[in-house]
Design an enzyme around this catalytic site. Structure first.
Site, PDB file in Angstrom:
ATOM      1  N   ASP A   1     -12.461   8.370   6.901  1.00 29.56           N
ATOM      2  CA  ASP A   1     -12.380   9.089   8.342  1.00 29.56           C
ATOM      3  C   ASP A   1     -13.265  10.298   8.417  1.00 29.56           C
ATOM      4  O   ASP A   1     -13.166  11.122   7.362  1.00 29.56           O
ATOM      5  CB  ASP A   1     -10.958   9.438   8.791  1.00 29.56           C
ATOM      6  CG  ASP A   1     -10.076   7.810   9.041  1.00 29.56           C
ATOM      7  OD1 ASP A   1     -10.886   6.949   9.205  1.00 29.56           O
ATOM      8  OD2 ASP A   1      -8.937   8.128   8.443  1.00 29.56           O
TER       9      ASP A   1
ATOM     10  N   GLU B   1       0.796  -1.231   0.061  1.00 22.55           N
ATOM     11  CA  GLU B   1       0.043  -0.073   0.107  1.00 22.55           C
ATOM     12  C   GLU B   1       0.874   1.190  -0.025  1.00 22.55           C
ATOM     13  O   GLU B   1       2.042   1.472   0.773  1.00 22.55           O
ATOM     14  CB  GLU B   1      -0.709  -0.113   0.996  1.00 22.55           C
ATOM     15  CG  GLU B   1      -1.829   1.330   1.283  1.00 22.55           C
ATOM     16  CD  GLU B   1      -3.001   1.051   2.417  1.00 22.55           C
ATOM     17  OE1 GLU B   1      -3.841   0.250   2.086  1.00 22.55           O
ATOM     18  OE2 GLU B   1      -3.053   1.970   3.165  1.00 22.55           O
TER      19      GLU B   1
END
Length: 290
Positions: free
Chosen positions: A109, A17
């Site tokens: 988020d 990632e």
């Protein structure tokens, strides 16, 4: 290529990632990071979306670099809590243009600086929308120790079941340090009816500054062995760098030995760390030297 098909081969899936830069001027540096990571021959590379979707364009740009220049399948993150339906349609159209086939659909988020939108409140709602209008393969995220916003373990597992029903084809975990906890989580997920491959995500901690941030974001507990390592090398940056990599290698080896379907490394855009971890687990992945 649809990433979920990799899990059907029976060999461990190895992925990485990266995150896009905050500024466009740094894009060339991250692309160079991708080129350095490409020598590890990852099965796929996920590209994060940035806080409140602020890096959406850069996510697409890096996904295009992976797909078109490096021949590596990208898994593009897409968050919905701070974006309208129209904004997401624009991003999805751009992803389709650059050849993205796989999306990690996330709520995202909450940001104190951005008012949440109301079109999609949960990841499974975003998944259902994408499934109804686009031809992407979807992945979902999961938390081995429970999502911080879930009131109970049961509620968290129900949310994962909703993602499976909404079209997710595999799951990637948030980072964790308790390897046994991953296997307990998988057992609970299977008992709840979740049949998707659950790929564990591992972040090598090589700097003291990473600890507080990662724990706050992931709600990960700190096992005694991990805490002892941090205490031992608190005043020794070089020692912590090496010990952090070795802890991650040991964690990955234990996960693979226990039957995990692969390993997903949170690289923090650090090719050296990724390479060192890869070298430590290459044989367990069943790979020959490059």
């Amino acid at each position: 290529m649809r990433i979920y098909s990799l899990f059907e081969t029976g060999r461990p899936v190895f992925s990485l990632e990266v995150f896009p830069p905050k500024k466009t001027v740094s894009l060339a540096r991250v692309k160079q990071t991708l080129r350095e990571l490409a020598v590890l021959r990852p099965d796929y590379v996920s590209v994060t979306y940035g806080a409140a979707g602020t890096a959406a364009g850069l996510t697409c740009e890096l996904a295009a670099c992976l797909k078109q220049e490096l021949g590596i399948e990208p898994l593009a993150h897409l968050t919905c809590i701070n974006s309208s339906r129209e904004q997401l349609d624009g991003v999805l159209a751009r992803m389709r243009e650059v050849g993205v086939e796989n999306i990690l659909a996330l709520r995202g988020d909450r940001s104190p600086d951005v008012a949440p939108q109301k079109d999609f409140l949960h990841a499974n709602e975003l998944m259902r929308y994408i499934q109804s209008r686009y031809d992407f393969s979807l992945a979902g995220a999961c938390y081995p120790e429970g999502h911080p916003d879930s009131p109970t373990v049961e509620a968290d597992l129900q949310a994962l079941l909703y993602k499976q029903q909404a079209g997710a084809k595999h799951l990637v975990t948030q980072l964790f340090f308790d390897t046994d906890g991953y296997f307990r989580f998988v057992d609970r997920a299977r008992a709840a009816g979740i049949t998707l491959p659950i790929q564990p995500g591992v972040m090598p901690i090589v700097k003291l500054g990473q600890i507080q941030r990662t724990v706050a974001l992931s709600a990960a507990s700190l096992p005694a062995a991990f805490s002892k390592m941090i205490a031992r090398y608190e005043q020794d940056p070089d020692g912590l760098y090496k010990a952090g990599i070795q802890y991650a290698v040991s964690q990955c080896l234990a996960l693979l030995a226990g039957g995990a379907p692969g390993i997903h490394i949170y690289t923090m855009n650090n090719p050296d760390v990724a390479k060192r971890v890869y070298e430590g687990i290459r044989d367990a992945l069943g790979r020959e030297e490059n």
